[in-house]
Design a protein around this motif. Structure first.
Motif, PDB file in Angstrom:
ATOM      1  N   ALA A   1       5.080  -9.343  10.276  1.00  0.00           N
ATOM      2  CA  ALA A   1       4.990  -8.391  11.393  1.00  0.00           C
ATOM      3  C   ALA A   1       4.922  -6.941  10.916  1.00  0.00           C
ATOM      4  CB  ALA A   1       6.178  -8.586  12.325  1.00  0.00           C
TER       5      ALA A   1
ATOM      6  N   THR B   1      -3.074 -11.910   7.930  1.00  0.00           N
ATOM      7  CA  THR B   1      -1.743 -12.208   7.383  1.00  0.00           C
ATOM      8  C   THR B   1      -1.044 -13.198   8.313  1.00  0.00           C
ATOM      9  OG1 THR B   1      -0.765 -10.345   8.586  1.00  0.00           O
ATOM     10  CG2 THR B   1      -1.495  -9.927   6.320  1.00  0.00           C
ATOM     11  N   HIS B   2       0.052 -13.720   7.864  1.00  0.00           N
ATOM     12  CA  HIS B   2       0.830 -14.720   8.574  1.00  0.00           C
ATOM     13  C   HIS B   2       1.422 -14.104   9.844  1.00  0.00           C
ATOM     14  CE1 HIS B   2       4.217 -17.512   9.208  1.00  0.00           C
ATOM     15  NE2 HIS B   2       3.517 -18.370   8.494  1.00  0.00           N
TER      16      HIS B   2
ATOM     17  N   ASN C   1       1.870  -1.889  10.564  1.00  0.00           N
ATOM     18  CA  ASN C   1       1.323  -0.776   9.756  1.00  0.00           C
ATOM     19  C   ASN C   1      -0.194  -0.698   9.891  1.00  0.00           C
ATOM     20  OD1 ASN C   1       3.933  -0.425   8.907  1.00  0.00           O
ATOM     21  ND2 ASN C   1       3.545  -0.885   6.734  1.00  0.00           N
TER      22      ASN C   1
ATOM     23  N   PHE D   1       0.839  -1.218   0.000  1.00  0.00           N
ATOM     24  CA  PHE D   1       0.000   0.000   0.000  1.00  0.00           C
ATOM     25  C   PHE D   1       0.867   1.260   0.000  1.00  0.00           C
ATOM     26  CE2 PHE D   1      -4.093  -1.925   0.776  1.00  0.00           C
ATOM     27  CZ  PHE D   1      -3.796  -3.124   1.407  1.00  0.00           C
ATOM     28  N   GLY D   2       2.169   1.096   0.351  1.00  0.00           N
ATOM     29  CA  GLY D   2       3.037   2.279   0.469  1.00  0.00           C
ATOM     30  C   GLY D   2       3.095   2.733   1.911  1.00  0.00           C
TER      31      GLY D   2
HETATM   32  P1  NAP Z   1       5.767  -8.155   5.951  1.00  0.00           P
HETATM   33  O1  NAP Z   1       7.234  -8.309   5.975  1.00  0.00           O
HETATM   34  O2  NAP Z   1       5.011  -8.043   7.223  1.00  0.00           O
HETATM   35  O3  NAP Z   1       5.318  -6.908   5.062  1.00  0.00           O
HETATM   36  C1  NAP Z   1       6.262  -6.143   4.312  1.00  0.00           C
HETATM   37  C2  NAP Z   1       5.433  -5.269   3.375  1.00  0.00           C
HETATM   38  O4  NAP Z   1       4.773  -6.096   2.415  1.00  0.00           O
HETATM   39  C3  NAP Z   1       4.293  -4.536   4.078  1.00  0.00           C
HETATM   40  O5  NAP Z   1       4.754  -3.397   4.755  1.00  0.00           O
HETATM   41  C4  NAP Z   1       3.377  -4.227   2.900  1.00  0.00           C
HETATM   42  O6  NAP Z   1       3.937  -3.210   2.060  1.00  0.00           O
HETATM   43  C5  NAP Z   1       3.472  -5.537   2.126  1.00  0.00           C
HETATM   44  N1  NAP Z   1       2.434  -6.490   2.509  1.00  0.00           N
HETATM   45  C6  NAP Z   1       2.552  -7.543   3.355  1.00  0.00           C
HETATM   46  N2  NAP Z   1       1.420  -8.279   3.376  1.00  0.00           N
HETATM   47  C7  NAP Z   1       0.550  -7.660   2.526  1.00  0.00           C
HETATM   48  C8  NAP Z   1      -0.798  -7.925   2.100  1.00  0.00           C
HETATM   49  N3  NAP Z   1      -1.474  -9.008   2.525  1.00  0.00           N
HETATM   50  N4  NAP Z   1      -1.374  -7.053   1.217  1.00  0.00           N
HETATM   51  C9  NAP Z   1      -0.684  -5.984   0.754  1.00  0.00           C
HETATM   52  N5  NAP Z   1       0.597  -5.687   1.097  1.00  0.00           N
HETATM   53  C10 NAP Z   1       1.191  -6.515   1.978  1.00  0.00           C
HETATM   54  O7  NAP Z   1       5.114  -9.343   5.075  1.00  0.00           O
HETATM   55  P2  NAP Z   1       5.742 -10.784   4.642  1.00  0.00           P
HETATM   56  O8  NAP Z   1       6.174 -11.516   5.863  1.00  0.00           O
HETATM   57  O9  NAP Z   1       6.704 -10.554   3.528  1.00  0.00           O
HETATM   58  O10 NAP Z   1       4.427 -11.501   4.086  1.00  0.00           O
HETATM   59  C11 NAP Z   1       3.929 -11.110   2.824  1.00  0.00           C
HETATM   60  C12 NAP Z   1       2.687 -11.925   2.527  1.00  0.00           C
HETATM   61  O11 NAP Z   1       2.999 -13.323   2.560  1.00  0.00           O
HETATM   62  C13 NAP Z   1       1.567 -11.693   3.523  1.00  0.00           C
HETATM   63  O12 NAP Z   1       0.333 -11.697   2.834  1.00  0.00           O
HETATM   64  C14 NAP Z   1       1.647 -12.906   4.430  1.00  0.00           C
HETATM   65  O13 NAP Z   1       0.376 -13.239   4.974  1.00  0.00           O
HETATM   66  C15 NAP Z   1       2.109 -13.969   3.460  1.00  0.00           C
HETATM   67  N6  NAP Z   1       2.850 -15.041   4.155  1.00  0.00           N
HETATM   68  C16 NAP Z   1       3.963 -14.705   4.856  1.00  0.00           C
HETATM   69  C17 NAP Z   1       4.640 -15.724   5.522  1.00  0.00           C
HETATM   70  C18 NAP Z   1       5.907 -15.419   6.277  1.00  0.00           C
HETATM   71  O14 NAP Z   1       6.576 -16.366   6.690  1.00  0.00           O
HETATM   72  N7  NAP Z   1       6.237 -14.157   6.485  1.00  0.00           N
HETATM   73  C19 NAP Z   1       4.155 -17.051   5.452  1.00  0.00           C
HETATM   74  C20 NAP Z   1       2.991 -17.328   4.697  1.00  0.00           C
HETATM   75  C21 NAP Z   1       2.347 -16.309   4.051  1.00  0.00           C
HETATM   76  P3  NAP Z   1       3.575  -1.627   2.216  1.00  0.00           P
HETATM   77  O15 NAP Z   1       4.327  -1.172   3.427  1.00  0.00           O
HETATM   78  O16 NAP Z   1       4.031  -1.006   0.941  1.00  0.00           O
HETATM   79  O17 NAP Z   1       2.076  -1.532   2.412  1.00  0.00           O
END
Ligand code: NAP
Ligand code: 3Y8
Length: 247
Positions: free
Chosen positions: A77, A72-73, A82, A50-51
């Protein structure tokens, strides 16, 4: 009228999306866009960040969102932090739909660690065969122990060179099952597993398989998050969304 933003990327989010679609709810599903072709959802879907907090606030206002469900997962975090900040700033009601953490059962050989760096430290010095069930975003921390053979399970084929000299890649998307994970561990002669305490059923099969094969698991605890309302049951989330607004 309720207009829900559902932040997804987990098995629970997929289940909730189906319930919302069946109820004819006005809702939008959101993926980060981490994988090339995410599973299609039965709701209008947006993909990509989303930014930051400001971008998220703009989105909530532009889309007239009345409720946010963070499904989300537990390791996503940054997104969860956010969302808390943006919903505080706008007054949009927020609930997290989160599965409880896994608990070690009889026969489990878990080594609990706080974070990725401690997970690396918990691995032995002598070369072993380690299943890294943590995806691709944290692989570089394991480069300090190149002596191990690593098995990586990834959603998409890596586009850049992997930071581990001795590794095999298994391309697969969860949810996983016991038979498949038993076969994976046996075929690759795995001696250790590194896992995130994701909770839920989608990634649980490897825990049961490890117990049956008497393998140790380095279990990474979930990151701490600021307090927010957390619901663990789909029916509770639906009640929160629709009965509360009738009040
Ligand atoms: P994160 O590190 O918490 O998020 C980093 C950035 O990615 C956020 O600040 C946001 O960007 C963007 N973002 C994360 N989840 C989003 C969503 N559902 N919709 C739109 N933007 C999102 O996230 P992550 O750990 O990389 O996980 C990314 C996605 O993979 C999530 O949907 C999560 O549920 C899924 N997932 C993650 C894991 C894991 O081990 N981390 C495992 C299974 C599934 P902006 O700041 O630009 O808004
Ligand atoms: C993009 C959506 C569903 C959702 C299924 C759950 C998690 C089953 C098991 C192992 C562990 C791992 C990883 C894993 C599993 C669920 C769930 C699950 C773990 C998809 C999905 C997206 C992601 C992102 C992806 C991460 C990666 C993590 C692989 C879709 C398939 C390791 C986490 O290539 C990348 O950049 C992948 C990144 C974040 C962790 C990481 O740091 O690499 N999930 N996974 C979401 C988005 O774009 O917003 O593509 O369809 C969803 C799922 N993956 O539909 O039923 O329990 O619900 N995903 C972990 O949990 O440890 C694999 O191998 O045992």
């Amino acid at each position: 009228m309720t207009r829900t933003l559902l932040l997804g990327g987990t098995t629970e989010a997929t289940r909730l999306a189906r319930a919302l679609a069946e109820a004819g709810a006005d809702a939008v599903f959101s993926y980060a866009g981490r994988t090339h072709s995410p599973v299609a959802q039965p709701l209008p879907t947006r993909v990509g960040g989303f930014g930051g907090v400001a971008g998220f606030v703009d989105y909530l206002r532009a889309e007239a969102i009345t409720h946010v469900v963070d499904a989300t997962h537990p390791f996503a975090a940054q997104m969860s932090r956010n969302v808390i900040a943006a919903c505080d700033a706008t007054g949009v009601p927020l609930c997290a739909f989160e599965r409880p953490a896994w608990q070690a059962a009889e026969g489990d050989r878990w080594i609990h660690v706080a974070d990725m760096a401690s997970a690396v430290a918990a691995l032995p010095e002598t070369p072993m065969r380690v299943f890294l069930a943590i995806g691709k975003q944290n692989l570089n921390v394991f480069a300090v122990k190149p002596q191990h053979h690593y098995l990586l399970r990834l959603v998409d084929a890596p586009e850049t060179e992997l930071p581990l000299p001795d590794c095999a890649v298994e391309l697969a998307r969860g949810p996983f099952d016991l038979a498949g994970d038993l076969e994976l561990l046996r075929h690759h002669r795995i001696t250790h597993i590194v896992a995130k305490n994701a909770g839920g059923t989608g990634a649980m099969a490897k825990l049961t398989a490890a117990r049956k094969l008497d393998l140790p698991i380095v279990m990474i605890n979930r990151p701490e998050l600021p307090t927010r309302q957390v619901l663990g049951d789909l029916a509770e989330v639906m009640a929160w969304l629709f009965h509360a607004s009738d009040a």
